[in-house]
Motif scaffolding. Structure first.
Motif, PDB file in Angstrom:
ATOM      1  N   ASP B  39      44.485  35.378  33.835  1.00 20.63           N
ATOM      2  CA  ASP B  39      43.180  35.802  33.335  1.00 20.63           C
ATOM      3  C   ASP B  39      42.646  36.868  34.300  1.00 20.63           C
ATOM      4  OD1 ASP B  39      41.015  35.936  31.685  1.00 20.63           O
ATOM      5  OD2 ASP B  39      40.677  33.776  31.635  1.00 20.63           O
ATOM      6  N   ARG B  40      41.856  37.776  33.761  1.00 24.98           N
ATOM      7  CA  ARG B  40      41.340  38.846  34.625  1.00 24.98           C
ATOM      8  C   ARG B  40      39.874  39.100  34.326  1.00 24.98           C
ATOM      9  NH1 ARG B  40      45.669  41.014  37.315  1.00 24.98           N
ATOM     10  NH2 ARG B  40      47.588  41.420  36.169  1.00 24.98           N
ATOM     11  N   ALA B  41      39.113  39.359  35.383  1.00 25.40           N
ATOM     12  CA  ALA B  41      37.680  39.581  35.233  1.00 25.40           C
ATOM     13  C   ALA B  41      37.224  40.691  36.168  1.00 25.40           C
ATOM     14  CB  ALA B  41      36.926  38.305  35.566  1.00 25.40           C
ATOM     15  N   THR B  42      36.305  41.500  35.678  1.00 22.26           N
ATOM     16  CA  THR B  42      35.750  42.581  36.487  1.00 22.26           C
ATOM     17  C   THR B  42      35.129  42.032  37.768  1.00 22.26           C
ATOM     18  OG1 THR B  42      35.322  43.768  34.454  1.00 22.26           O
ATOM     19  CG2 THR B  42      34.190  44.561  36.407  1.00 22.26           C
ATOM     20  N   ALA B  43      34.552  40.823  37.672  1.00 21.34           N
ATOM     21  CA  ALA B  43      33.925  40.224  38.849  1.00 21.34           C
ATOM     22  C   ALA B  43      34.932  40.051  39.983  1.00 21.34           C
ATOM     23  CB  ALA B  43      33.329  38.868  38.483  1.00 21.34           C
ATOM     24  N   TYR B  48      33.688  45.749  43.835  1.00 20.88           N
ATOM     25  CA  TYR B  48      33.560  46.935  44.675  1.00 20.88           C
ATOM     26  C   TYR B  48      33.289  46.507  46.119  1.00 20.88           C
ATOM     27  CZ  TYR B  48      31.785  51.448  46.200  1.00 20.88           C
ATOM     28  OH  TYR B  48      31.587  52.629  46.872  1.00 20.88           O
ATOM     29  N   TYR B 246      34.623  48.925  37.942  1.00 20.74           N
ATOM     30  CA  TYR B 246      33.572  48.109  38.564  1.00 20.74           C
ATOM     31  C   TYR B 246      32.191  48.393  37.989  1.00 20.74           C
ATOM     32  CZ  TYR B 246      32.573  52.218  41.480  1.00 20.74           C
ATOM     33  OH  TYR B 246      32.261  53.474  41.912  1.00 20.74           O
ATOM     34  N   TYR B 248      31.652  48.510  34.800  1.00 24.49           N
ATOM     35  CA  TYR B 248      31.689  47.958  33.431  1.00 24.49           C
ATOM     36  C   TYR B 248      31.528  49.080  32.404  1.00 24.49           C
ATOM     37  CZ  TYR B 248      30.581  43.454  35.755  1.00 24.49           C
ATOM     38  OH  TYR B 248      30.561  42.340  36.562  1.00 24.49           O
ATOM     39  N   ASN B 254      38.248  42.932  27.940  1.00 24.74           N
ATOM     40  CA  ASN B 254      37.553  42.016  28.838  1.00 24.74           C
ATOM     41  C   ASN B 254      36.045  42.218  28.814  1.00 24.74           C
ATOM     42  OD1 ASN B 254      40.176  43.108  29.676  1.00 24.74           O
ATOM     43  ND2 ASN B 254      40.173  41.434  31.140  1.00 24.74           N
ATOM     44  N   VAL B 255      35.618  43.495  28.741  1.00 25.33           N
ATOM     45  CA  VAL B 255      34.189  43.808  28.785  1.00 25.33           C
ATOM     46  C   VAL B 255      33.581  43.855  27.376  1.00 25.33           C
ATOM     47  CG1 VAL B 255      32.563  45.711  29.282  1.00 25.33           C
ATOM     48  CG2 VAL B 255      34.221  44.975  31.021  1.00 25.33           C
ATOM     49  N   PRO B 259      33.863  38.645  26.167  1.00 21.77           N
ATOM     50  CA  PRO B 259      32.687  37.839  26.524  1.00 21.77           C
ATOM     51  C   PRO B 259      32.146  37.073  25.325  1.00 21.77           C
ATOM     52  CG  PRO B 259      32.481  40.038  27.451  1.00 21.77           C
ATOM     53  CD  PRO B 259      33.697  40.056  26.559  1.00 21.77           C
ATOM     54  N   ARG B 262      35.196  34.456  23.944  1.00 26.26           N
ATOM     55  CA  ARG B 262      35.418  33.275  24.773  1.00 26.26           C
ATOM     56  C   ARG B 262      34.414  32.166  24.473  1.00 26.26           C
ATOM     57  NH1 ARG B 262      38.566  34.405  29.591  1.00 26.26           N
ATOM     58  NH2 ARG B 262      38.731  36.620  30.010  1.00 26.26           N
TER      59      ARG B 262
END
Lengths: 436, 592
Positions: B39-43, B48, B246, B248, B254-255, B259, B262
């Protein structure tokens, strides 16, 4: 805890029988769920990843650690054997079924205002709308004699109103507008906003429980886990003086508004609670908050000052902390400090930035923060932690820069203050990161 | 082996898979999405400043496929023994939630209408004989007008920035004069020109061409899409391709979709689930579900479902079809069979202008999808008659942010010393004062360019690797050389002190060591004829009608444009027909 369990054992028989007697309507259960959300019960009684309301949230008090109890309807581990009367006393008066007093971590001085109808709905919800969970949270680490509960009874007598007194001050207070009355009920009662946003005395009671108690009410509380709850009164710089009713509603609905975003403890409050409130109730809360006059006088007005923006646009980063700001903050919060409304919050004119107490800012830099997703705003936004990137001096510099820029004119942050307030763990720790 | 049940299984958590999963859950289906990566998330991936680490990101391939477990083999010609692609270089498939849609750049085109019926158009204009021997030129079987609502929907979901030329037949702005009419404007205004793009805009115009702002799924301002998902604005940091944005601001599954998806109780995402095959019943005309390897327990798991959607990367879709026995494998000797047929790529070469030393090109600034392009030599926009080739190529300045390590590999141009003080001087001069102009062209399909199962090499799971047989062909080399030669007037108008035109060289084989593009296509193409296409115009398998195969695998030939916009539109198009027709009466949507 043992005491509770012992009492529960004695009481199980008759109450289980009575629990099956009534079948409340689905509407009443939903109404109770709504009150539970307005009262943010989940904030203290639910742990992420555990079944809802099964307790176990730790509270570190000066004398030791207590854990919130299981309030699911399990008769042995939860509150499934409480009568409605016992339940109501616990909620509004802080008295356990065994007669002992609760720690005031439970906001019963606020909940004292809850109407009989709402308490009834809440009772029905916690009996029929919540899944029973047969687990007991860890026992408190407070040892005798500090574990004795009688001083709490005295505390209660001195500082917590009886439901009758509370009602006199809230629901029976006269308001020019029924919307304001509803707002007062939600803020002073169920929402228990003052638990965090009102200063507490040495003896830990909130210095004011309602707007009628004076202007300390919601004038900003003490820091919790490094987050400093700001004033919700009308101070122009450090309160909600420049937030419109719609801004406050947007903030409570989706954790983000053009004036700022929720983070820290407020992120949880939006996530568990306020995102579920009706628009009418959110407007009532906003209108009520906007009726609380500024406490501080003179109430200086914030006005945007373009000097910093002009300097940064020129490439002038000679000001202390400016370079750190440009390298690490400006991408999202911009040279003009205005951010990108409802995505990346503004720093210019943000009450959190201008607060006397820089605690939240320091914690934000160290740990980062999550603006949570809600059903109204499905995207979470994460500010990354900078503890591994910036030195304490750089943090003090950049915070001083931000607090001084764009007309903010707030006091600089000394490196010693940063050191003192450094959270023990950097990074988000065990916090589950949102996945977008 | 355990069995779980779903209404629909979606393989792959990139754009195609996420769009299908979103649409199918909206239709009320219980959807399980399988993703072999994490799984991958910007967070996390985009935190950054750690996220903009070039060494960890683009160089050490943080978000790309782990080739140590499975890869492809590559050879140039039939008769050679293919060798495994062990180091990522020529193309970069993604892995993990978001897939290549997380690490892409963001260029977001609609297909050119002429490209969708290229065979018919070429024949109509130049006659059948114009098509070179050995070229499998085909139509998509779907028209621009049919796809228009889905291009529009995809742009609104992606938050695409751009400038329209024509809306509902009326000229409305300074967009691409060759672009077809749109039903609505771009959701966001075009990104600002970086300096080099602006120079190109003027120079191209001076040269008599028609410059326009590249359509980019890099948000020019903050944006909320129809799902309620939010994007931040692009700040031109240059860390798009190869990175999780970073800010978004680069569209990604994912973005922009996940959201919301899910939160849907009908949606289940299983990561680290490597799909081994689609399971078929004894008639081989119906899929019963899929079997995947749980990479954590190392156990096979079978899920049953009524509908299976393959939404993995282009060649993984083809690989899965071959491993599962869906459709007839392509036989290059006979030019028969459909799975593996019409494997295509793109012809991408970079030309470079060096400007006077008082002009600083600031190449570190950039955005993945932004820039200025001309379409004067793309698609059927010019007369191919005198040139005798099929296809074309947009030309653009797409300054996506030159990072330091990448800059050092560009060096100082062809004549510059390869080492020492001269090398350094030329390198610095190039970084400061040069600008790149790309020809990003089509690649036609040929009988002897195809995909099949490798007879020699197996992956770590014991399955034969997919084999690519690929080489550049005369038609495409000539196309590329012609279009690049047309850049020369732009170079002159730029006032370049020196310039180099990058072209494909005749006789030089496809070189896997150099990055070219990840825009692979075909192999399981769409069309109207089951003898030349693996899937019908709704991207439904002709042979196993409860399997839909979504992705650039459907492209009968490689178009000049970047593929993601077309993939997204095809995904929405296919989903629309699944929802409105297939689910009501499951079966073939096209009968021959």
């Amino acid at each position: 805890m043992r005491g509770i369990r012992f009492a529960l054992c004695l009481a199980v028989f008759p109450l289980v029988a009575s629990a099956h007697a009534a079948t409340p309507s689905e509407d009443l259960i939903r109404q109770g769920e709504y009150v539970a959300r307005a009262a943010d019960c989940a904030a203290c009684h639910s742990v992420r990843g555990q079944p809802p309301f099964s307790g176990g949230v730790p509270f570190d008090l000066p004398m030791g650690r207590i854990y919130s109890p299981n309030i699911t309807p399990d008769p042995d581990h939860g509150i499934g054997s409480d009568t409605e009367e016992q339940f109501a006393r616990a909620i509004r008066e802080g008295v356990r079924k065994d007669g002992a007093s609760m720690y005031p971590a439970m906001p019963f001085p606020s909940y004292a205002r809850l109407t009989d109808a709402d308490v009834h709905a809440l009772f029905v919800y916690f009996r029929y709308g919540v899944k029973p969970v047969a687990t007991t949270p860890p026992a408190s680490t407070i040892v005798w004699p500090l574990s004795m509960r009688w001083p709490l009874t005295m505390w209660r007598g001195m500082f917590a109103p009886t439901p009758r007194q509370a009602a006199a001050k809230t629901t029976q207070r006269s308001f020019p507008d029924p919307v304001l009355a509803r707002g007062a009920y939600l803020v002073e009662g169920a929402g228990h906003c003052g638990a965090c946003h009102t200063p507490r005395a040495l003896s830990l009671q909130e210095k004011a429980l309602t707007a009628a108690d004076g202007d300390l009410y919601l004038s900003g509380g003490g820091s919790v886990d490094g987050w400093h709850p700001p004033s919700l009164r009308q101070e122009n710089r450090t309160g909600l003086g420049r937030w419109s009713e719609d801004d406050i509603v947007a903030f409570l609905r989706g954790a983000r508004a053009s004036e700022g975003s929720a983070f820290g403890g407020m992120a949880d409050a939006v996530q568990h609670g306020t995102q579920y409130l009706t628009d009418d109730d959110l407007h009532a809360i906003a209108r009520y908050l906007r009726s609380l006059p500024a406490r501080k006088t003179p109430d200086l007005v914030w006005k945007y000052d373009p000097t910093t923006e002009t300097a940064l646009r020129r490439g002038d980063v000679s000001a202390r902390g400016a370079r750190v700001y440009v390298d690490h903050c400006a991408a999202c919060h911009r040279d003009d400090g205005r951010g990108y409304p409802a995505v990346f919050p503004p720093l210019a004119g943000n009450p959190v930035v201008m607060d006397e107490q820089p605690d939240s800012l320091i914690t934000l830099l160290f740990k980062g923060a999550i603006v949570p997703a809600s059903h109204n705003a499905p995207s979470a936004f994460v500010m990354p932690p900078f503890a591994h990137v910036l030195s304490e001096q750089q943090m003090a510099d950049v915070l001083s820069f931000i607090r001084g820029a764009w007309g903010n004119d707030a006091a600089a942050v000394d490196v010693e203050v940063v050191r003192k307030l450094t959270p023990k763990e950097s990074g988000a720790g065990g916090v589950k990161m949102p996945l977008n | 082996m355990t069995t779980k049940n779903a209404d629909a299984i979606v393989v792959g958590a990139g754009w195609a898979g996420s769009i299908l999963a979103k649409e199918l859950t909206e239709a009320g289906l219980k959807v399980v999405m399988l993703e072999r990566g994490p799984d991958r998330a910007t967070a996390v991936e985009g935190a950054y400043p750690d996220s903009i680490d070039e060494l960890r990101g683009a160089i050490r391939h943080r978000l790309f496929q782990d080739l140590s477990r499975t890869t492809v083999t590559i050879r140039n010609k039939i008769g050679q023994t293919a060798l495994p692609y062990r180091q990522l270089s020529a193309f970069l498939p993604g892995e993990g939630v978001g897939g290549a849609g997380l690490h892409w750049s963001g260029v977001h085109f609609r297909a050119a209408p002429d490209d969708l019926a290229l065979r018919s158009n070429v024949i109509a204009r130049y006659g059948q004989k114009f098509i070179p021997e050995g070229m499998n030129l085909q139509d998509y079987g779907v028209t621009y007008d049919e796809l228009e609502p889905f291009f529009d929907k995809a742009e609104k979901v992606f938050g695409t920035s751009g400038e329209a030329y024509k809306i509902n037949g009326k000229v409305v702005g300074n967009g691409n004069v060759f672009a077809p009419s749109r039903s609505d404007d771009f959701p966001l205004p075009p990104l600002k020109d970086v300096y080099t793009a602006n120079l190109f805009r003027k120079a191209a115009s001076d040269a008599g061409y028609h410059p326009y702002s590249l359509p980019a799924a890099n948000a020019s301002r903050q944006y909320t899409n129809p799902y309620g998902a939010q994007m931040g604005p692009c700040n031109f940091c240059g860390y798009c391709s190869g990175y999780d944005c970073y800010m978004y601001s680069k569209a990604s599954p994912n973005v922009n979709i996940l959201p919301v998806l899910r939160k849907d109780p009908n949606f289940t995402l299983i990561t680290r689930a490597h799909v081994m095959r689609v399971d078929l019943d004894s008639t081989k005309t119906r899929a019963t579900g899929v079997t995947y390897l749980d990479l954590d327990s190392n156990k096979e798991v079978t899920i049953t479902a009524d509908l299976v959607v393959l939404g993995a990367f282009q060649f993984h879709n083809v690989h899965l079809m071959l491993l599962s026995g869906i459709g007839k494998p392509y036989d290059a000797q006979k030019n028969e069979g459909v799975v593996g047929r019409n494997f295509v790529y793109q012809t991408i070469t970079t030309s470079r202008a060096w400007l006077p030393e008082n002009q600083f090109t600031n190449q570190f600034i950039g955005t993945g999808g932004g820039g200025v392009a001309i379409d004067d030599f793309n698609s059927m926009n010019f007369d191919h008659g005198p040139h005798g080739f099929v296809g074309g190529s947009p030309v653009w300045v797409n300054q996506a942010g030159v990072k330091p390590i990448a800059a050092s590999t560009i060096g100082g141009g062809k004549d510059a010393p390869r080492w020492g003080a001269g090398y350094k001087k030329a390198l610095v001069n190039t970084y400061r004062h040069a600008m790149a102009i790309d020809a990003h062209g089509s690649n036609m399909a040929y009988r002897d360019v195809f995909l099949d199962l490798d007879p020699t090499w197996k992956n770590t799971y014991g399955q034969p690797l997919l084999r690519m047989t690929f080489d550049w062909q005369d038609n495409d080399i000539r196309m590329n050389r012609y279009v690049v030669s047309q850049i020369e007037p732009i170079m002159k108008a730029l006032g370049a002190t020196k310039y180099e035109l990058g072209m494909l060289e005749p006789g030089k084989p496809f070189d896997t060591r150099l990055y070219q593009t990840t825009h692979l296509g075909g192999g399981a193409v769409m069309g109207d004829d089951p003898n030349t296409s693996a899937i019908n115009r709704y991207l439904q398998s002709w042979d196993v009608p409860n399997v839909f195969v979504i992705g650039s695998n459907a492209f009968p030939q490689g178009m000049g444009y970047n593929p993601t916009g077309m993939v997204a539109a095809l995904a929405y198009w296919s989903a629309h027909h699944i929802r409105t027709t297939y689910l009501k009466s499951p079966g073939p949507l096209v009968r021959v």
